[in-house]
Design a protein around this motif. Sequence first.
Motif, PDB file in Angstrom:
ATOM      1  N   GLU A   1       0.846  -1.199   0.000  1.00 15.78           N
ATOM      2  CA  GLU A   1       0.000   0.000   0.000  1.00 15.78           C
ATOM      3  C   GLU A   1       0.882   1.249   0.000  1.00 15.78           C
ATOM      4  OE1 GLU A   1      -2.138   3.432   1.623  1.00 15.78           O
ATOM      5  OE2 GLU A   1      -0.494   2.386   2.601  1.00 15.78           O
ATOM      6  N   GLN A   2       1.941   1.204   0.811  1.00 15.57           N
ATOM      7  CA  GLN A   2       2.842   2.359   0.885  1.00 15.57           C
ATOM      8  C   GLN A   2       3.501   2.617  -0.475  1.00 15.57           C
ATOM      9  OE1 GLN A   2       6.021   1.881   3.726  1.00 15.57           O
ATOM     10  NE2 GLN A   2       6.903   3.894   3.270  1.00 15.57           N
ATOM     11  N   ALA A   3       3.909   1.544  -1.143  1.00 22.66           N
ATOM     12  CA  ALA A   3       4.571   1.698  -2.437  1.00 22.66           C
ATOM     13  C   ALA A   3       3.624   2.368  -3.429  1.00 22.66           C
ATOM     14  CB  ALA A   3       5.016   0.334  -2.973  1.00 22.66           C
ATOM     15  N   ILE A   4       2.370   1.900  -3.476  1.00 25.33           N
ATOM     16  CA  ILE A   4       1.413   2.472  -4.422  1.00 25.33           C
ATOM     17  C   ILE A   4       1.075   3.915  -4.028  1.00 25.33           C
ATOM     18  CG2 ILE A   4      -0.966   2.313  -5.275  1.00 25.33           C
ATOM     19  CD1 ILE A   4      -0.635  -0.759  -5.047  1.00 25.33           C
ATOM     20  N   ARG A   5       0.857   4.147  -2.720  1.00 25.66           N
ATOM     21  CA  ARG A   5       0.470   5.482  -2.261  1.00 25.66           C
ATOM     22  C   ARG A   5       1.582   6.489  -2.536  1.00 25.66           C
ATOM     23  NH1 ARG A   5       1.533   6.969   2.766  1.00 25.66           N
ATOM     24  NH2 ARG A   5       1.429   4.829   3.541  1.00 25.66           N
ATOM     25  N   GLU A   6       2.805   6.129  -2.185  1.00 24.67           N
ATOM     26  CA  GLU A   6       3.893   7.089  -2.377  1.00 24.67           C
ATOM     27  C   GLU A   6       4.165   7.324  -3.859  1.00 24.67           C
ATOM     28  OE1 GLU A   6       7.245   6.172   0.131  1.00 24.67           O
ATOM     29  OE2 GLU A   6       6.142   6.925   1.877  1.00 24.67           O
ATOM     30  N   SER A   7       4.016   6.293  -4.675  1.00 23.86           N
ATOM     31  CA  SER A   7       4.169   6.472  -6.117  1.00 23.86           C
ATOM     32  C   SER A   7       3.108   7.437  -6.625  1.00 23.86           C
ATOM     33  CB  SER A   7       3.999   5.144  -6.858  1.00 23.86           C
ATOM     34  OG  SER A   7       4.956   4.230  -6.443  1.00 23.86           O
ATOM     35  N   LEU A   8       1.859   7.160  -6.280  1.00 24.65           N
ATOM     36  CA  LEU A   8       0.752   7.978  -6.769  1.00 24.65           C
ATOM     37  C   LEU A   8       0.903   9.425  -6.312  1.00 24.65           C
ATOM     38  CD1 LEU A   8      -2.015   8.083  -8.178  1.00 24.65           C
ATOM     39  CD2 LEU A   8      -3.062   7.642  -5.956  1.00 24.65           C
ATOM     40  N   PHE A   9       1.199   9.602  -5.023  1.00 30.49           N
ATOM     41  CA  PHE A   9       1.305  10.958  -4.484  1.00 30.49           C
ATOM     42  C   PHE A   9       2.459  11.726  -5.128  1.00 30.49           C
ATOM     43  CE2 PHE A   9       3.229  13.972  -1.553  1.00 30.49           C
ATOM     44  CZ  PHE A   9       2.154  14.780  -1.266  1.00 30.49           C
ATOM     45  N   ASN A  10       3.644  11.112  -5.141  1.00 31.71           N
ATOM     46  CA  ASN A  10       4.803  11.863  -5.624  1.00 31.71           C
ATOM     47  C   ASN A  10       4.764  12.075  -7.129  1.00 31.71           C
ATOM     48  OD1 ASN A  10       6.609  12.500  -3.236  1.00 31.71           O
ATOM     49  ND2 ASN A  10       6.170  10.335  -2.886  1.00 31.71           N
ATOM     50  N   ILE A  11       4.249  11.108  -7.869  1.00 29.15           N
ATOM     51  CA  ILE A  11       4.131  11.291  -9.313  1.00 29.15           C
ATOM     52  C   ILE A  11       3.098  12.380  -9.620  1.00 29.15           C
ATOM     53  CG2 ILE A  11       3.277  10.200 -11.435  1.00 29.15           C
ATOM     54  CD1 ILE A  11       4.713   7.669 -10.504  1.00 29.15           C
ATOM     55  N   SER A  12       1.939  12.324  -8.952  1.00 27.39           N
ATOM     56  CA  SER A  12       0.935  13.364  -9.172  1.00 27.39           C
ATOM     57  C   SER A  12       1.518  14.729  -8.820  1.00 27.39           C
ATOM     58  CB  SER A  12      -0.289  13.128  -8.290  1.00 27.39           C
ATOM     59  OG  SER A  12      -0.772  11.832  -8.465  1.00 27.39           O
ATOM     60  N   SER A  13       2.287  14.765  -7.738  1.00 27.67           N
ATOM     61  CA  SER A  13       2.855  16.026  -7.290  1.00 27.67           C
ATOM     62  C   SER A  13       3.821  16.606  -8.316  1.00 27.67           C
ATOM     63  CB  SER A  13       3.572  15.793  -5.953  1.00 27.67           C
ATOM     64  OG  SER A  13       4.321  16.920  -5.596  1.00 27.67           O
ATOM     65  N   ILE A  14       4.662  15.748  -8.908  1.00 29.31           N
ATOM     66  CA  ILE A  14       5.681  16.262  -9.831  1.00 29.31           C
ATOM     67  C   ILE A  14       5.089  16.477 -11.223  1.00 29.31           C
ATOM     68  CG2 ILE A  14       7.947  15.856 -10.854  1.00 29.31           C
ATOM     69  CD1 ILE A  14       8.078  16.412  -7.892  1.00 29.31           C
ATOM     70  N   ILE A  15       4.240  15.569 -11.695  1.00 31.55           N
ATOM     71  CA  ILE A  15       3.729  15.724 -13.065  1.00 31.55           C
ATOM     72  C   ILE A  15       2.772  16.918 -13.151  1.00 31.55           C
ATOM     73  CG2 ILE A  15       1.664  14.242 -13.051  1.00 31.55           C
ATOM     74  CD1 ILE A  15       2.636  13.128 -15.751  1.00 31.55           C
ATOM     75  N   SER A  16       2.024  17.187 -12.069  1.00 32.92           N
ATOM     76  CA  SER A  16       1.139  18.351 -12.082  1.00 32.92           C
ATOM     77  C   SER A  16       1.923  19.617 -11.788  1.00 32.92           C
ATOM     78  CB  SER A  16       0.040  18.185 -11.035  1.00 32.92           C
ATOM     79  OG  SER A  16       0.605  18.252  -9.735  1.00 32.92           O
ATOM     80  N   GLY A  17       3.192  19.471 -11.391  1.00 33.01           N
ATOM     81  CA  GLY A  17       3.996  20.640 -11.048  1.00 33.01           C
ATOM     82  C   GLY A  17       3.686  21.204  -9.681  1.00 33.01           C
ATOM     83  N   THR A  18       3.040  20.422  -8.817  1.00 32.82           N
ATOM     84  CA  THR A  18       2.745  20.928  -7.476  1.00 32.82           C
ATOM     85  C   THR A  18       4.012  20.987  -6.642  1.00 32.82           C
ATOM     86  OG1 THR A  18       0.573  19.890  -7.666  1.00 32.82           O
ATOM     87  CG2 THR A  18       1.233  20.658  -5.477  1.00 32.82           C
ATOM     88  N   GLY A  19       4.686  19.859  -6.538  1.00 32.14           N
ATOM     89  CA  GLY A  19       5.970  19.862  -5.857  1.00 32.14           C
ATOM     90  C   GLY A  19       5.923  19.589  -4.368  1.00 32.14           C
ATOM     91  N   TYR A  20       4.781  19.117  -3.839  1.00 33.65           N
ATOM     92  CA  TYR A  20       4.790  18.616  -2.463  1.00 33.65           C
ATOM     93  C   TYR A  20       5.712  17.414  -2.416  1.00 33.65           C
ATOM     94  CZ  TYR A  20       0.237  20.845  -1.232  1.00 33.65           C
ATOM     95  OH  TYR A  20      -0.784  21.703  -0.968  1.00 33.65           O
ATOM     96  N   ALA A  21       6.363  17.204  -1.274  1.00 35.58           N
ATOM     97  CA  ALA A  21       7.124  15.972  -1.087  1.00 35.58           C
ATOM     98  C   ALA A  21       6.672  15.343   0.214  1.00 35.58           C
ATOM     99  CB  ALA A  21       8.619  16.267  -1.049  1.00 35.58           C
ATOM    100  N   SER A  22       6.395  14.043   0.179  1.00 40.20           N
ATOM    101  CA  SER A  22       6.017  13.374   1.425  1.00 40.20           C
ATOM    102  C   SER A  22       7.160  12.527   1.958  1.00 40.20           C
ATOM    103  CB  SER A  22       4.770  12.501   1.213  1.00 40.20           C
ATOM    104  OG  SER A  22       5.046  11.467   0.301  1.00 40.20           O
ATOM    105  N   VAL A  23       8.168  12.293   1.139  1.00 40.26           N
ATOM    106  CA  VAL A  23       9.379  11.584   1.575  1.00 40.26           C
ATOM    107  C   VAL A  23      10.547  12.202   0.815  1.00 40.26           C
ATOM    108  CG1 VAL A  23       8.397   9.320   2.093  1.00 40.26           C
ATOM    109  CG2 VAL A  23       8.971   9.911  -0.260  1.00 40.26           C
ATOM    110  N   ASP A  24      11.771  11.917   1.291  1.00 36.28           N
ATOM    111  CA  ASP A  24      12.943  12.386   0.560  1.00 36.28           C
ATOM    112  C   ASP A  24      13.314  11.332  -0.466  1.00 36.28           C
ATOM    113  OD1 ASP A  24      15.195  13.423  -0.458  1.00 36.28           O
ATOM    114  OD2 ASP A  24      16.379  13.311   1.371  1.00 36.28           O
ATOM    115  N   TYR A  25      12.790  11.497  -1.699  1.00 31.34           N
ATOM    116  CA  TYR A  25      13.020  10.458  -2.702  1.00 31.34           C
ATOM    117  C   TYR A  25      14.448  10.454  -3.251  1.00 31.34           C
ATOM    118  CZ  TYR A  25      11.352  14.345  -5.683  1.00 31.34           C
ATOM    119  OH  TYR A  25      11.149  15.558  -6.272  1.00 31.34           O
ATOM    120  N   MET A  26      15.304  11.365  -2.776  1.00 30.01           N
ATOM    121  CA  MET A  26      16.714  11.286  -3.171  1.00 30.01           C
ATOM    122  C   MET A  26      17.313   9.949  -2.721  1.00 30.01           C
ATOM    123  SD  MET A  26      17.478  13.865  -5.000  1.00 30.01           S
ATOM    124  CE  MET A  26      19.236  13.548  -5.204  1.00 30.01           C
ATOM    125  N   GLY A  27      16.696   9.302  -1.713  1.00 32.16           N
ATOM    126  CA  GLY A  27      17.216   8.030  -1.231  1.00 32.16           C
ATOM    127  C   GLY A  27      16.676   6.830  -1.994  1.00 32.16           C
TER     128      GLY A  27
END
Lengths: 482, 482
Positions: A298-324
Amino acid sequence: MFDVRPVAYVLGLLVTTLGGCMLVPFLVDIAEGRGQWPVFLESALITTLCGGLVSLACANAGRQGLTLQQTFLLTVGAWVVLPLFGGIPFMLGATEARIVDAFFEAMSGITTTGSTVFTGLDGLPKGILLWRGILQWLGGIGIIVVAMVFLPELRVGGMQIFRSEAFETMGKILPRATEIASSISTIYVGMTLACAAAYMVCGMDAFDATVHALTTLSTGGFANYDSSFGGFQGPAEYVAAFFMIAAALPFVRYVQMLNGHHTALWRDSQVRAFFGTILALVAVMSVTLLALFPHHPEQAIRESLFNISSIISGTGYASVDYMGWGSFLVTLFFLIGLIGGCAGSTACSVKIFRYQLLFASIRVQLKRIRAPHGVFTPRFDGRPVADEVLNSVMAYFVFFVVSLGVLSLALGFTGLDFVTSLSGAATALANVGPGLGEIIGPAGNFATLNDTAKWMLSFAMLVGRLEIMAVFVLFTLRFWRG
Amino acid sequence: MFDVRPVAYVLGLLVTTLGGCMLVPFLVDIAEGRGQWPVFLESALITTLCGGLVSLACANAGRQGLTLQQTFLLTVGAWVVLPLFGGIPFMLGATEARIVDAFFEAMSGITTTGSTVFTGLDGLPKGILLWRGILQWLGGIGIIVVAMVFLPELRVGGMQIFRSEAFETMGKILPRATEIASSISTIYVGMTLACAAAYMVCGMDAFDATVHALTTLSTGGFANYDSSFGGFQGPAEYVAAFFMIAAALPFVRYVQMLNGHHTALWRDSQVRAFFGTILALVAVMSVTLLALFPHHPEQAIRESLFNISSIISGTGYASVDYMGWGSFLVTLFFLIGLIGGCAGSTACSVKIFRYQLLFASIRVQLKRIRAPHGVFTPRFDGRPVADEVLNSVMAYFVFFVVSLGVLSLALGFTGLDFVTSLSGAATALANVGPGLGEIIGPAGNFATLNDTAKWMLSFAMLVGRLEIMAVFVLFTLRFWRG
Ligand SMILES: [K+]
Ligand SMILES: [K+]
């Protein structure tokens, strides 16, 4: 030299309106009782006074229609003047910002970029936090109207493809530009309220829900906390993803749906391509993340959906540090930021319709290579695309890439490292928000950059927000003649 | 399904020729006396045998002319088959390469990329070092002929702009394609001899001078030492810069000059733009380097000229590790690699004429935005440019950027870091040679990359060398029909 007074008149009205909006955080500061209320009172007085005086001085010229040059100047002028005034509270208030930081933050707000130079957001007075949200929210509705009414007429970046459409479609349903603006505003307000309510259901308090709703619907991405959206992991991420995607869809389709064309949204080929892209990306990223957290599907799907939506829409919220998350996903996030949402939404970046046009053109090329004497025409949404539009999209693309290169260079010249320079340039031009690396990555912020870099990035946000060409047109000599 | 036999016939002849060329390093190995001569004897036997048998088997079909599809298949096929055979000596010889390394090195040779997976070059037998030079030299003359004779006909990447020109100009002076190839070969051989002689005057021994001349004129960039060109700092850098630039100019102009049109080179707008770009870059970089070495103005100018010529021509020699020159110059080198030389030379990458066409188109756009009803036509070298050519250049540009993005992603997926992935993808697609960062930067090499990355980079070199579209055309279903 042409007459700048009609432009100054409208800019004055816009500045006055901005000053009026400052009364909202003023009231919130009074309610919070930390003694911050003079900040927004003073800012509102300065702003309305300046705006009002300019408008009055140019009121005679206000009745004239705008020429093409004046429309350009007004569009670019609005996104330069409003941040100047919008940044005043950051200088007078608890953030005690210098002018470079105040302008950067306000520009980042009005262009809905969401990169921040402030740290310790968690302890700032509520008025300031709300003001950041209001700047983005105003910038969001502003760009929708400009993208629908002005940019197609200015024939920049291929936006002219929406020209006949906007005016034909709207012409039937709604006779005038002010009505377009007002019905889109109604939808925008309604969606913002719905988003705030949904956030509250997920456990945010009323203030956080309000500010995050303002920055979600504008795909702006300012958050009330240094950890961005990190404090709201869980159901709120699904709510955010839903509304970020909704905000990146063409608002004209919502108007049409309200007017009884229930399939208008889904029949738009941009929308279908956008959903297809998101689905494919979420699938790829979820599978990759499952390798990282094998016991948390669930976490994998949720974080994918959230972060992809955030970046593709240009919102730019981050819920985790995906640099890791490893180089593949980091590179993927960089590239997703260059895709962008649909035209006529608050989303920025290259936008899905330009890729559709480019790929339509390439398909035709490939056919022509195979059959040199055949006649093939690229199509978009079923209709043939004029060469003028394709050339214009090509010009946009080249301007984007060249601006990215030149800006990366210039940022490198101020001493930033390669990854910070390149990703900072990209995130500013695409109005996304976070860059890559330790400094400006999803866990960092723009506070420590040097002043030259901040000025350059502020300019880049402006250029990116106005589809690049609209700004550069002003720099051509020919523009100012006649 | 169309007839592949005429293609196989020509490929067989090319492979046989390659096998014949292996006798040169065979003789050098005998002369060096390290007992390495069986390597090239065996390789030559395998290669000529395979090539000869295929040619004989398809000899009946050899008399037919080639169709458009067959020409595509031949072009791409040559750059796939020749590295397969060209890599055999690396597997049998002192380098004891596995197939992935042998294929990478041979592909890097024939595409004139110059990225190497071998270390300890300084101690390798002379035959192997010479073979690396020969592969690049053959790849260089090969691409000039293909770019002049085939690519304009295939209408890929805007090369069709040189279509009428090549045939008109050449039609007057030289009636047939084989004559084009032979007079260009004469010039190519003459320049290589001149370069070798000049290197010897600067102090290189005959062997180093020969191999480096082979890899200079082909803008390939393989060197005989792990330190690349680092051992030849001084006058040899000026010689290298002169010949690298000369090799990046359109060879058809040299033919015209030999035929009495003494100003042919300078009248070519590509050439003027190329020189202007180099001058501007050298000026900027010299000034920046003077800040680093304030007491060595000659060194600043020399290193700027050498390294800029090396990267813009796509040669990829390095005389210093410029990763230590700071982020501005590092970013600049990355971008210079995306410029490239002139069409019809051994240089690769995007190439200066595409930028000229794009900017001509953008100038026209800007005029049109200002005066929507005016009629403006983009021009190149004084002549109007057809929309078909502009669309084709745009398609090239998009393919290049999208390939760069996808390849960076894929390299990131194999575990490479962001800078290595991005710069590795760019340097392979642009056939430059060195990337950025510690691993594949100017002081590094490609030896430690994983096998998957090496296969992907080998494919990218092929794609980049053949103007990208020529390869992707083969992947379209439509190509294989009828
Ligand atoms: K944003
Ligand atoms: K090279």
